[in-house]
Design a protein around this motif. Structure first.
Motif, PDB file in Angstrom:
ATOM      1  N   LEU A  57       8.574   0.129   9.876  1.00 40.82           N
ATOM      2  CA  LEU A  57       9.957  -0.185   9.517  1.00 40.82           C
ATOM      3  C   LEU A  57      10.927   0.285  10.599  1.00 40.82           C
ATOM      4  O   LEU A  57      11.847  -0.439  10.981  1.00 40.82           O
ATOM      5  CB  LEU A  57      10.286   0.479   8.176  1.00 40.82           C
ATOM      6  N   ARG A  58      10.694   1.476  11.122  1.00 38.89           N
ATOM      7  CA  ARG A  58      11.547   2.004  12.195  1.00 38.89           C
ATOM      8  C   ARG A  58      11.474   1.111  13.435  1.00 38.89           C
ATOM      9  O   ARG A  58      12.493   0.812  14.053  1.00 38.89           O
ATOM     10  CB  ARG A  58      11.134   3.431  12.543  1.00 38.89           C
ATOM     11  N   GLU A  59      10.276   0.660  13.785  1.00 36.38           N
ATOM     12  CA  GLU A  59      10.128  -0.234  14.942  1.00 36.38           C
ATOM     13  C   GLU A  59      10.884  -1.544  14.728  1.00 36.38           C
ATOM     14  O   GLU A  59      11.530  -2.051  15.639  1.00 36.38           O
ATOM     15  CB  GLU A  59       8.644  -0.523  15.193  1.00 36.38           C
ATOM     16  N   ALA A  60      10.817  -2.074  13.516  1.00 37.07           N
ATOM     17  CA  ALA A  60      11.508  -3.330  13.222  1.00 37.07           C
ATOM     18  C   ALA A  60      13.018  -3.159  13.302  1.00 37.07           C
ATOM     19  O   ALA A  60      13.720  -4.023  13.839  1.00 37.07           O
ATOM     20  CB  ALA A  60      11.104  -3.837  11.846  1.00 37.07           C
ATOM     21  N   VAL A  61      13.530  -2.050  12.801  1.00 33.82           N
ATOM     22  CA  VAL A  61      14.973  -1.793  12.849  1.00 33.82           C
ATOM     23  C   VAL A  61      15.420  -1.602  14.289  1.00 33.82           C
ATOM     24  O   VAL A  61      16.471  -2.107  14.691  1.00 33.82           O
ATOM     25  CB  VAL A  61      15.346  -0.571  11.968  1.00 33.82           C
ATOM     26  N   GLU A  62      14.628  -0.891  15.093  1.00 34.26           N
ATOM     27  CA  GLU A  62      14.968  -0.717  16.503  1.00 34.26           C
ATOM     28  C   GLU A  62      14.975  -2.062  17.224  1.00 34.26           C
ATOM     29  O   GLU A  62      15.846  -2.328  18.045  1.00 34.26           O
ATOM     30  CB  GLU A  62      13.985   0.245  17.175  1.00 34.26           C
ATOM     31  N   ALA A  63      14.013  -2.930  16.907  1.00 34.54           N
ATOM     32  CA  ALA A  63      13.955  -4.256  17.535  1.00 34.54           C
ATOM     33  C   ALA A  63      15.153  -5.096  17.111  1.00 34.54           C
ATOM     34  O   ALA A  63      15.747  -5.802  17.934  1.00 34.54           O
ATOM     35  CB  ALA A  63      12.646  -4.949  17.167  1.00 34.54           C
ATOM     36  N   VAL A 112      18.346  -2.232   3.083  1.00 36.89           N
ATOM     37  CA  VAL A 112      18.941  -1.248   3.980  1.00 36.89           C
ATOM     38  C   VAL A 112      19.615  -2.004   5.125  1.00 36.89           C
ATOM     39  O   VAL A 112      19.168  -3.088   5.510  1.00 36.89           O
ATOM     40  CB  VAL A 112      17.873  -0.247   4.493  1.00 36.89           C
ATOM     41  N   HIS A 113      20.708  -1.440   5.630  1.00 37.79           N
ATOM     42  CA  HIS A 113      21.329  -2.036   6.813  1.00 37.79           C
ATOM     43  C   HIS A 113      20.343  -1.928   7.973  1.00 37.79           C
ATOM     44  O   HIS A 113      19.638  -0.918   8.085  1.00 37.79           O
ATOM     45  CB  HIS A 113      22.624  -1.291   7.186  1.00 37.79           C
ATOM     46  N   PRO A 114      20.279  -2.917   8.846  1.00 41.35           N
ATOM     47  CA  PRO A 114      19.351  -2.830   9.979  1.00 41.35           C
ATOM     48  C   PRO A 114      19.883  -1.892  11.064  1.00 41.35           C
ATOM     49  O   PRO A 114      20.115  -2.278  12.199  1.00 41.35           O
ATOM     50  CB  PRO A 114      19.244  -4.282  10.468  1.00 41.35           C
ATOM     51  N   ALA A 115      20.087  -0.631  10.692  1.00 40.49           N
ATOM     52  CA  ALA A 115      20.583   0.395  11.614  1.00 40.49           C
ATOM     53  C   ALA A 115      19.790   1.665  11.371  1.00 40.49           C
ATOM     54  O   ALA A 115      19.453   2.000  10.232  1.00 40.49           O
ATOM     55  CB  ALA A 115      22.066   0.648  11.373  1.00 40.49           C
ATOM     56  N   LEU A 116      19.477   2.384  12.449  1.00 42.93           N
ATOM     57  CA  LEU A 116      18.684   3.614  12.324  1.00 42.93           C
ATOM     58  C   LEU A 116      19.383   4.667  11.487  1.00 42.93           C
ATOM     59  O   LEU A 116      18.731   5.457  10.807  1.00 42.93           O
ATOM     60  CB  LEU A 116      18.360   4.166  13.717  1.00 42.93           C
ATOM     61  N   VAL A 117      20.716   4.680  11.508  1.00 36.93           N
ATOM     62  CA  VAL A 117      21.461   5.664  10.723  1.00 36.93           C
ATOM     63  C   VAL A 117      21.150   5.496   9.237  1.00 36.93           C
ATOM     64  O   VAL A 117      20.842   6.466   8.540  1.00 36.93           O
ATOM     65  CB  VAL A 117      22.982   5.515  10.977  1.00 36.93           C
ATOM     66  N   CYS A 118      21.223   4.265   8.751  1.00 34.06           N
ATOM     67  CA  CYS A 118      20.951   4.008   7.335  1.00 34.06           C
ATOM     68  C   CYS A 118      19.484   4.249   6.997  1.00 34.06           C
ATOM     69  O   CYS A 118      19.163   4.773   5.933  1.00 34.06           O
ATOM     70  CB  CYS A 118      21.359   2.585   6.971  1.00 34.06           C
ATOM     71  N   LEU A 119      18.595   3.878   7.902  1.00 31.42           N
ATOM     72  CA  LEU A 119      17.167   4.102   7.670  1.00 31.42           C
ATOM     73  C   LEU A 119      16.872   5.593   7.576  1.00 31.42           C
ATOM     74  O   LEU A 119      16.154   6.036   6.677  1.00 31.42           O
ATOM     75  CB  LEU A 119      16.343   3.466   8.783  1.00 31.42           C
ATOM     76  N   GLY A 142       0.843  -1.195   0.000  1.00 29.54           N
ATOM     77  CA  GLY A 142       0.000   0.000   0.000  1.00 29.54           C
ATOM     78  C   GLY A 142       0.875   1.240   0.000  1.00 29.54           C
ATOM     79  O   GLY A 142       1.665   1.449  -0.907  1.00 29.54           O
ATOM     80  N   GLU A 143       0.751   2.058   1.026  1.00 31.12           N
ATOM     81  CA  GLU A 143       1.578   3.264   1.172  1.00 31.12           C
ATOM     82  C   GLU A 143       2.574   3.102   2.310  1.00 31.12           C
ATOM     83  O   GLU A 143       3.072   4.088   2.836  1.00 31.12           O
ATOM     84  CB  GLU A 143       0.682   4.486   1.429  1.00 31.12           C
ATOM     85  N   GLN A 144       2.836   1.865   2.710  1.00 36.40           N
ATOM     86  CA  GLN A 144       3.658   1.623   3.885  1.00 36.40           C
ATOM     87  C   GLN A 144       4.869   0.766   3.528  1.00 36.40           C
ATOM     88  O   GLN A 144       4.758  -0.234   2.828  1.00 36.40           O
ATOM     89  CB  GLN A 144       2.816   0.914   4.944  1.00 36.40           C
ATOM     90  N   CYS A 145       6.036   1.157   4.032  1.00 38.26           N
ATOM     91  CA  CYS A 145       7.254   0.364   3.896  1.00 38.26           C
ATOM     92  C   CYS A 145       7.238  -0.701   4.980  1.00 38.26           C
ATOM     93  O   CYS A 145       7.135  -0.385   6.166  1.00 38.26           O
ATOM     94  CB  CYS A 145       8.493   1.238   4.061  1.00 38.26           C
ATOM     95  N   VAL A 146       7.346  -1.958   4.578  1.00 37.91           N
ATOM     96  CA  VAL A 146       7.234  -3.076   5.508  1.00 37.91           C
ATOM     97  C   VAL A 146       8.515  -3.908   5.441  1.00 37.91           C
ATOM     98  O   VAL A 146       8.993  -4.219   4.353  1.00 37.91           O
ATOM     99  CB  VAL A 146       6.016  -3.960   5.130  1.00 37.91           C
ATOM    100  N   PRO A 147       9.074  -4.283   6.601  1.00 39.82           N
ATOM    101  CA  PRO A 147      10.262  -5.141   6.582  1.00 39.82           C
ATOM    102  C   PRO A 147       9.899  -6.554   6.136  1.00 39.82           C
ATOM    103  O   PRO A 147       8.844  -7.070   6.498  1.00 39.82           O
ATOM    104  CB  PRO A 147      10.744  -5.121   8.030  1.00 39.82           C
TER     105      PRO A 147
END
Length: 96
Positions: free
Chosen positions: A83-89, A52-59, A34-39
């Motif tokens: 996506l941000r929640e998944a990368v943080e996890a 993307v690397h699983p790091a907040l900097v790259c995100l 849809g309009e959402q980026c999903v891991p």
């Protein structure tokens, strides 16, 4: 000798955030639903993927550069909250 080795080549992908090449296994695949980026941690969701690397900097770099719009060849902006929640996890599990 043919120059070939018995070791299988590991596919490489480019991180849309920092633009560095890395092994596909070291990057997180992202798809557009849809309009959402999903891991896509298993790599099985249909559609065009961005890595993307699983790091907040790259995100953060990818979001700031609007890299997902180019990677998905679609008009943005896209919601990247999940996506941000998944990368943080992922960052929390690798730090432990």
């Amino acid at each position: 000798m043919s120059g070939r080795t018995n070791a299988r080549a590991c596919p490489e992908r480019t991180c849309v955030g920092c633009r560095e090449r890395a092994a596909k296994n070291d990057l997180l695949r992202i798809v557009l639903v849809g309009e959402q980026c999903v891991p896509d941690q298993r790599g099985t969701l249909p559609g065009r993927g961005a890595y993307v690397h699983p790091a907040l900097v790259c995100l953060d770099l990818a979001v700031r550069r609007r890299a997902f719009s180019r990677a998905f060849k679609a008009q943005g902006p896209f919601d990247s909250a999940e996506l941000r929640e998944a990368v943080e996890a992922l960052g929390a599990t690798t730090a432990s």
